[in-house]
Design a protein around this motif. Structure first.
Motif, mmCIF file in Angstrom:
data_model
loop_
_atom_site.group_PDB
_atom_site.id
_atom_site.type_symbol
_atom_site.label_atom_id
_atom_site.label_comp_id
_atom_site.label_asym_id
_atom_site.label_seq_id
_atom_site.Cartn_x
_atom_site.Cartn_y
_atom_site.Cartn_z
ATOM 1 N N LEU A 69 -1.591 -10.433 53.111
ATOM 2 C CA LEU A 69 -1.312 -11.853 52.880
ATOM 3 C C LEU A 69 -1.529 -12.669 54.155
ATOM 4 O O LEU A 69 -2.134 -13.739 54.114
ATOM 5 C CB LEU A 69 0.112 -12.043 52.370
ATOM 6 N N ARG A 70 -1.045 -12.159 55.271
ATOM 7 C CA ARG A 70 -1.216 -12.878 56.542
ATOM 8 C C ARG A 70 -2.698 -13.018 56.905
ATOM 9 O O ARG A 70 -3.138 -14.066 57.357
ATOM 10 C CB ARG A 70 -0.451 -12.187 57.661
ATOM 11 N N THR A 71 -3.451 -11.959 56.700
ATOM 12 C CA THR A 71 -4.888 -12.002 56.973
ATOM 13 C C THR A 71 -5.573 -13.012 56.068
ATOM 14 O O THR A 71 -6.421 -13.795 56.511
ATOM 15 C CB THR A 71 -5.514 -10.607 56.794
ATOM 16 N N ARG A 72 -5.196 -13.008 54.810
ATOM 17 C CA ARG A 72 -5.801 -13.930 53.840
ATOM 18 C C ARG A 72 -5.459 -15.373 54.176
ATOM 19 O O ARG A 72 -6.312 -16.261 54.087
ATOM 20 C CB ARG A 72 -5.320 -13.575 52.429
ATOM 21 N N ILE A 73 -4.226 -15.637 54.562
ATOM 22 C CA ILE A 73 -3.832 -16.982 54.974
ATOM 23 C C ILE A 73 -4.659 -17.441 56.165
ATOM 24 O O ILE A 73 -5.144 -18.572 56.204
ATOM 25 C CB ILE A 73 -2.321 -17.038 55.290
ATOM 26 N N ALA A 74 -4.852 -16.556 57.133
ATOM 27 C CA ALA A 74 -5.661 -16.897 58.305
ATOM 28 C C ALA A 74 -7.098 -17.213 57.903
ATOM 29 O O ALA A 74 -7.699 -18.166 58.408
ATOM 30 C CB ALA A 74 -5.621 -15.750 59.317
ATOM 31 N N GLU A 75 -7.650 -16.433 56.981
ATOM 32 C CA GLU A 75 -9.018 -16.693 56.497
ATOM 33 C C GLU A 75 -9.112 -18.068 55.847
ATOM 34 O O GLU A 75 -10.035 -18.835 56.109
ATOM 35 C CB GLU A 75 -9.438 -15.641 55.464
ATOM 36 N N LEU A 76 -8.155 -18.363 54.985
ATOM 37 C CA LEU A 76 -8.190 -19.628 54.257
ATOM 38 C C LEU A 76 -7.913 -20.821 55.165
ATOM 39 O O LEU A 76 -8.466 -21.906 54.959
ATOM 40 C CB LEU A 76 -7.190 -19.601 53.100
ATOM 41 N N ALA A 77 -7.054 -20.618 56.176
ATOM 42 C CA ALA A 77 -6.727 -21.706 57.092
ATOM 43 C C ALA A 77 -7.817 -21.928 58.129
ATOM 44 O O ALA A 77 -7.873 -22.968 58.765
ATOM 45 C CB ALA A 77 -5.405 -21.407 57.785
ATOM 46 N N GLY A 78 -8.688 -20.939 58.292
ATOM 47 C CA GLY A 78 -9.784 -21.094 59.245
ATOM 48 C C GLY A 78 -9.398 -20.809 60.683
ATOM 49 O O GLY A 78 -10.096 -21.183 61.608
ATOM 50 N N HIS A 79 -8.264 -20.169 60.878
ATOM 51 C CA HIS A 79 -7.851 -19.790 62.227
ATOM 52 C C HIS A 79 -7.032 -18.522 62.138
ATOM 53 O O HIS A 79 -6.616 -18.101 61.074
ATOM 54 C CB HIS A 79 -7.060 -20.906 62.905
ATOM 55 N N ASN A 80 -6.767 -17.958 63.287
ATOM 56 C CA ASN A 80 -6.013 -16.706 63.316
ATOM 57 C C ASN A 80 -4.789 -16.889 64.181
ATOM 58 O O ASN A 80 -4.887 -17.075 65.385
ATOM 59 C CB ASN A 80 -6.906 -15.588 63.865
ATOM 60 N N LEU A 81 -3.619 -16.842 63.563
ATOM 61 C CA LEU A 81 -2.369 -16.942 64.297
ATOM 62 C C LEU A 81 -1.682 -15.587 64.414
ATOM 63 O O LEU A 81 -0.535 -15.488 64.793
ATOM 64 C CB LEU A 81 -1.422 -17.930 63.604
ATOM 65 N N LEU A 82 -2.424 -14.544 64.042
ATOM 66 C CA LEU A 82 -1.866 -13.197 64.103
ATOM 67 C C LEU A 82 -1.826 -12.711 65.537
ATOM 68 O O LEU A 82 -2.692 -13.050 66.346
ATOM 69 C CB LEU A 82 -2.715 -12.247 63.242
ATOM 70 N N PRO A 83 -0.843 -11.884 65.857
ATOM 71 C CA PRO A 83 -0.782 -11.319 67.209
ATOM 72 C C PRO A 83 -2.029 -10.516 67.531
ATOM 73 O O PRO A 83 -2.561 -9.834 66.671
ATOM 74 C CB PRO A 83 0.455 -10.409 67.168
ATOM 75 N N THR A 84 -2.468 -10.618 68.762
ATOM 76 C CA THR A 84 -3.679 -9.913 69.174
ATOM 77 C C THR A 84 -3.369 -8.764 70.109
ATOM 78 O O THR A 84 -4.253 -8.290 70.812
ATOM 79 C CB THR A 84 -4.672 -10.875 69.851
ATOM 80 N N GLY A 85 -2.118 -8.342 70.149
ATOM 81 C CA GLY A 85 -1.772 -7.197 70.974
ATOM 82 C C GLY A 85 -1.007 -7.533 72.220
ATOM 83 O O GLY A 85 -0.391 -6.671 72.822
ATOM 84 N N GLY A 86 -0.997 -8.797 72.644
ATOM 85 C CA GLY A 86 -0.243 -9.180 73.829
ATOM 86 C C GLY A 86 1.155 -9.588 73.463
ATOM 87 O O GLY A 86 1.492 -9.808 72.312
ATOM 88 N N ALA A 87 2.017 -9.683 74.462
ATOM 89 C CA ALA A 87 3.392 -10.119 74.220
ATOM 90 C C ALA A 87 3.414 -11.629 74.084
ATOM 91 O O ALA A 87 2.638 -12.339 74.729
ATOM 92 C CB ALA A 87 4.283 -9.677 75.380
ATOM 93 N N ALA A 88 4.330 -12.099 73.276
ATOM 94 C CA ALA A 88 4.451 -13.550 73.060
ATOM 95 C C ALA A 88 5.235 -14.200 74.144
ATOM 96 O O ALA A 88 6.035 -13.673 74.796
ATOM 97 C CB ALA A 88 5.111 -13.811 71.719
#
Length: 88
Positions: A69-88
């Protein structure tokens, strides 16, 4: 201004989205003119003809794993807000 994505909705997403828009419109129409027979007929037709397929599609969407679902939301929104492995 936000950029629009060209990612298309899949069949289940499209069915649920169309139904949601229709039902919101019918609900607003019922509030504005509660005794309008055309609105009642449209709602009755939806419930009789389309609701079972929409509910089945909604169940398919609800069974998707959170990561999907998170991946699909990112696809539809046109951006990626998912963590990329670094600390927030």
């Amino acid at each position: 201004m936000t950029a629009r994505t060209r990612t298309r909705l899949d069949e289940d997403e499209e069915r649920v989205t169309r139904a949601q828009r229709l039902l919101i419109g019918l609900g607003a129409a019922l509030v504005a003119t509660p005794f309008d027979t055309t609105t009642h007929d449209r709602l009755r037709d939806f419930l009789a003809d389309d609701a079972p397929q929409v509910l089945a599609s909604l169940e398919v969407l609800r069974r998707r794993p959170e990561a999907e679902l998170r991946t699909r939301i990112a696809e539809l929104a046109g951006h990626n807000l998912l963590p990329t492995g670094g600390a927030a």
